[in-house]
Write a protein that holds these residues in place. Sequence first.
Motif: not given
Length: 336
Positions: A181-189
């Motif tokens: 589940l590699a964290s996608p670029a550009g998604i901020e939590l």
Amino acid sequence: MPDETSDWHIRPYEPGDERQIVALFERVFGRPMSEAHWRWKVGSQPAPVANVWLIVRDGQVLAQYACVPTGFWLDGREALVMVGVDAMVDPAWRRRGLWTALVRHAQAAWAEAGIAFVLGLPNENWGRRHHARGWESLFGLRWHVRPLQPVRLALRRLRARRPIALGPVAAAWNGFWNRRLASPAGIELVSVTQADEAFDALWRAARPDLAFAVVRDRRWVQWRFLDAPDSDYALFLARRAGQPVGYAACAIREGPGGRLATIADLFALPGDEAARLGLLRGVLDALIAQGADAVAALAIPGSARAALLRRAGFLLNWATFDVRAAALQPDWPGAR
């Protein structure tokens, strides 16, 4: 044994009934419920008609049919529906026609008020009656479970007391699955403690591509997660370039089997796989950091959500249950 000829009547909830209702809940389900939780769950949402109906005899509550008035998005329009939460009959009064009479009365009142349909999750009180009265199956739901501390869970099951270094094993286990589940670029939590306009904006952006869904605006999110008593939900909002693209809600509960976390909701813009991946990865990282032993999430068997959970290591399953609906209006589109 109660007298079968005893007089009982149906009436809507009245203030003060909570004390008897929560006592009835404990007799029926074998676990307690606080009056505050009952009032939050079924007494805090506006509706044009009573959403809690009771059977009462000599001032004693014998049965309850309670639903949460909930906004649903149906084929491009919003409708009010009733979502069943607590259906119960006093064990001493079962098999006497109380439940059938109560459902018939409540659904007639809701239909007259324009309620579109009723959603229900059959429990042991329904018996064979969930096949009658127009209830139709919509889909199944299954709990999917991922261990986060597999060795600790195994030791608890085996009642082992010998100390074992758990950190390296858990780190290797979680690292293997999280790499999928590699964290996608550009998604901020970001963690949020108050639902604001961002949730309204997210819902407005999502609803054109939805045909059947709970209205997840800020009012509903605030009520469902942040205002819930007896539950300490963590709420995460996902953004891309400053715009909301999804949210997730989760909670951890201490139990005899360990610290079980639940992902209560994971909602993203339809088709936004990157947002879904980022949300799931972020929530799992947070739960691991908080020391949860396992995490559970619901998904429809065979759905894209179920496939995503399997990809993330949710390999264990609990029971599947059936979501059913009873149409109250002739133009109800839910079956499609």
